[in-house]
Design a protein around this motif. Sequence first.
Motif, PDB file in Angstrom:
ATOM      1  N   SER A 239       0.826  -1.202   0.000  1.00  0.00           N
ATOM      2  CA  SER A 239       0.000   0.000   0.000  1.00  0.00           C
ATOM      3  C   SER A 239       0.860   1.252   0.000  1.00  0.00           C
ATOM      4  O   SER A 239       2.015   1.229   0.423  1.00  0.00           O
ATOM      5  N   ILE A 240       0.270   2.333  -0.514  1.00  0.00           N
ATOM      6  CA  ILE A 240       0.859   3.663  -0.441  1.00  0.00           C
ATOM      7  C   ILE A 240      -0.205   4.565   0.161  1.00  0.00           C
ATOM      8  O   ILE A 240      -1.336   4.600  -0.323  1.00  0.00           O
ATOM      9  N   SER A 241       0.141   5.260   1.223  1.00  0.00           N
ATOM     10  CA  SER A 241      -0.868   6.106   1.868  1.00  0.00           C
ATOM     11  C   SER A 241      -0.218   7.354   2.447  1.00  0.00           C
ATOM     12  O   SER A 241       1.009   7.476   2.508  1.00  0.00           O
ATOM     13  N   ASP A 242      -1.049   8.289   2.871  1.00  0.00           N
ATOM     14  CA  ASP A 242      -0.564   9.484   3.554  1.00  0.00           C
ATOM     15  C   ASP A 242      -0.287   9.159   5.023  1.00  0.00           C
ATOM     16  O   ASP A 242      -0.762   8.148   5.550  1.00  0.00           O
ATOM     17  N   LEU A 243       0.450  10.015   5.692  1.00  0.00           N
ATOM     18  CA  LEU A 243       0.819   9.775   7.091  1.00  0.00           C
ATOM     19  C   LEU A 243      -0.393   9.594   7.994  1.00  0.00           C
ATOM     20  O   LEU A 243      -0.371   8.796   8.935  1.00  0.00           O
ATOM     21  N   CYS A 244      -1.476  10.317   7.696  1.00  0.00           N
ATOM     22  CA  CYS A 244      -2.632  10.297   8.605  1.00  0.00           C
ATOM     23  C   CYS A 244      -3.425   8.992   8.554  1.00  0.00           C
ATOM     24  O   CYS A 244      -4.252   8.734   9.433  1.00  0.00           O
ATOM     25  N   VAL A 245      -3.195   8.155   7.528  1.00  0.00           N
ATOM     26  CA  VAL A 245      -3.977   6.910   7.408  1.00  0.00           C
ATOM     27  C   VAL A 245      -3.082   5.685   7.272  1.00  0.00           C
ATOM     28  O   VAL A 245      -3.428   4.725   6.605  1.00  0.00           O
ATOM     29  N   CYS A 246      -1.898   5.702   7.897  1.00  0.00           N
ATOM     30  CA  CYS A 246      -0.984   4.574   7.766  1.00  0.00           C
ATOM     31  C   CYS A 246      -1.513   3.372   8.546  1.00  0.00           C
ATOM     32  O   CYS A 246      -2.160   3.517   9.586  1.00  0.00           O
TER      33      CYS A 246
ATOM     34  N   ASP B 265      14.326  18.158  -9.143  1.00  0.00           N
ATOM     35  CA  ASP B 265      12.936  17.676  -9.131  1.00  0.00           C
ATOM     36  C   ASP B 265      12.950  16.265  -8.545  1.00  0.00           C
ATOM     37  O   ASP B 265      12.832  15.273  -9.268  1.00  0.00           O
ATOM     38  N   PRO B 266      13.120  16.146  -7.219  1.00  0.00           N
ATOM     39  CA  PRO B 266      13.394  14.835  -6.627  1.00  0.00           C
ATOM     40  C   PRO B 266      12.159  13.963  -6.407  1.00  0.00           C
ATOM     41  O   PRO B 266      11.075  14.448  -6.096  1.00  0.00           O
ATOM     42  N   PHE B 267      12.377  12.660  -6.583  1.00  0.00           N
ATOM     43  CA  PHE B 267      11.425  11.644  -6.141  1.00  0.00           C
ATOM     44  C   PHE B 267      12.226  10.505  -5.539  1.00  0.00           C
ATOM     45  O   PHE B 267      13.434  10.375  -5.768  1.00  0.00           O
ATOM     46  N   CYS B 268      11.559   9.689  -4.751  1.00  0.00           N
ATOM     47  CA  CYS B 268      12.232   8.662  -3.959  1.00  0.00           C
ATOM     48  C   CYS B 268      11.720   7.280  -4.370  1.00  0.00           C
ATOM     49  O   CYS B 268      10.509   7.072  -4.495  1.00  0.00           O
ATOM     50  N   VAL B 269      12.618   6.336  -4.598  1.00  0.00           N
ATOM     51  CA  VAL B 269      12.272   4.964  -4.984  1.00  0.00           C
ATOM     52  C   VAL B 269      12.676   4.013  -3.865  1.00  0.00           C
ATOM     53  O   VAL B 269      13.808   4.061  -3.377  1.00  0.00           O
TER      54      VAL B 269
ATOM     55  N   LEU C  25       9.550  10.668   4.929  1.00  0.00           N
ATOM     56  CA  LEU C  25       9.149  12.011   5.338  1.00  0.00           C
ATOM     57  C   LEU C  25       9.715  13.085   4.416  1.00  0.00           C
ATOM     58  O   LEU C  25       8.973  13.798   3.752  1.00  0.00           O
ATOM     59  N   LYS C  26      11.035  13.201   4.375  1.00  0.00           N
ATOM     60  CA  LYS C  26      11.630  14.284   3.582  1.00  0.00           C
ATOM     61  C   LYS C  26      13.105  13.993   3.314  1.00  0.00           C
ATOM     62  O   LYS C  26      13.685  13.052   3.863  1.00  0.00           O
ATOM     63  N   ALA C  27      13.686  14.824   2.464  1.00  0.00           N
ATOM     64  CA  ALA C  27      15.137  14.814   2.237  1.00  0.00           C
ATOM     65  C   ALA C  27      15.652  16.225   2.514  1.00  0.00           C
ATOM     66  O   ALA C  27      14.896  17.199   2.430  1.00  0.00           O
TER      67      ALA C  27
ATOM     68  N   ASN D  26      14.929  20.425  -0.661  1.00  0.00           N
ATOM     69  CA  ASN D  26      14.503  19.907   0.644  1.00  0.00           C
ATOM     70  C   ASN D  26      13.060  19.399   0.538  1.00  0.00           C
ATOM     71  O   ASN D  26      12.154  19.916   1.191  1.00  0.00           O
ATOM     72  N   PRO D  27      12.831  18.367  -0.301  1.00  0.00           N
ATOM     73  CA  PRO D  27      11.458  17.924  -0.570  1.00  0.00           C
ATOM     74  C   PRO D  27      10.826  17.213   0.624  1.00  0.00           C
ATOM     75  O   PRO D  27      11.518  16.541   1.401  1.00  0.00           O
ATOM     76  N   GLU D  28       9.537  17.381   0.786  1.00  0.00           N
ATOM     77  CA  GLU D  28       8.763  16.643   1.785  1.00  0.00           C
ATOM     78  C   GLU D  28       7.749  15.766   1.045  1.00  0.00           C
ATOM     79  O   GLU D  28       6.922  16.277   0.301  1.00  0.00           O
ATOM     80  N   TRP D  29       7.833  14.446   1.270  1.00  0.00           N
ATOM     81  CA  TRP D  29       6.902  13.519   0.618  1.00  0.00           C
ATOM     82  C   TRP D  29       5.786  13.081   1.570  1.00  0.00           C
ATOM     83  O   TRP D  29       4.648  12.960   1.174  1.00  0.00           O
ATOM     84  N   ASN D  30       6.133  12.792   2.816  1.00  0.00           N
ATOM     85  CA  ASN D  30       5.154  12.408   3.839  1.00  0.00           C
ATOM     86  C   ASN D  30       4.237  11.281   3.363  1.00  0.00           C
ATOM     87  O   ASN D  30       3.010  11.377   3.422  1.00  0.00           O
ATOM     88  N   LYS D  31       4.860  10.205   2.882  1.00  0.00           N
ATOM     89  CA  LYS D  31       4.114   9.031   2.409  1.00  0.00           C
ATOM     90  C   LYS D  31       4.487   7.798   3.224  1.00  0.00           C
ATOM     91  O   LYS D  31       5.587   7.694   3.767  1.00  0.00           O
TER      92      LYS D  31
END
Length: 204
Positions: free
Chosen positions: A81-88, A138-142, A123-125, A160-165
């Motif tokens: 699953s992939i979800s936001d922090l509030c529904v982990c 234009d960062p993304f995380c794998v 959370l972030k880098a 300083n990206p924030e993904w919060n996933k």
Amino acid sequence: KSANPQWREQFDFHYFSDRKDMLDIEVWRKDNKKHEELLGTCHVDITALPTKQTNCLELPLEKHPGSLLMLIAVAPCTGVSISDLCVCPLGDPSERKQISQRYCIKNSFRDIKDIGFLQVKVLKAVDLMAADFSGKSDPFCVLELGNDMLQTHTVYKNLNPEWNKVFTFPIKDIHDVLEVTVFDEDGDKPPDFLGKVAIPLLSV
């Protein structure tokens, strides 16, 4: 040194209905560390395959001699699953209790293949390398665990990206290593490498 190679490798892809329905396959020949040659490509329309069964396919390579023999099974995606922090998943007390019962000692041998699952909060880098001429990236995380791979969305023009996933993986081998790689999205070009960490599951 083979014209009839046998790999016998299994790969798991997390297929979601809102994604494209084509599986693209490329076969490459490697002479040495620097020289590689494309031997052919083929494509599989996932939506055309019967579900919940193993499909044996012989796929001719486009514009090249040869073919690929593959077994492809389309099954419901479980444990991923992939979800936001509030529904982990582990954030819900009732769900956490069910998971604790599922993996308690008395249930250890109920399903030998169900070793457990890993929940990762990305959370972030901080202070990433600038990959663009503008001094930004234009960062993304794998995230990769065994043959499983999931990724975040791209945060544009940011060092300083924030993904919060929150990502959830089923664990198939307790000796696997979680690899987390940050890339810079570069349009139609291959993404640029910005950094990587490797975390053995046994160290968690």
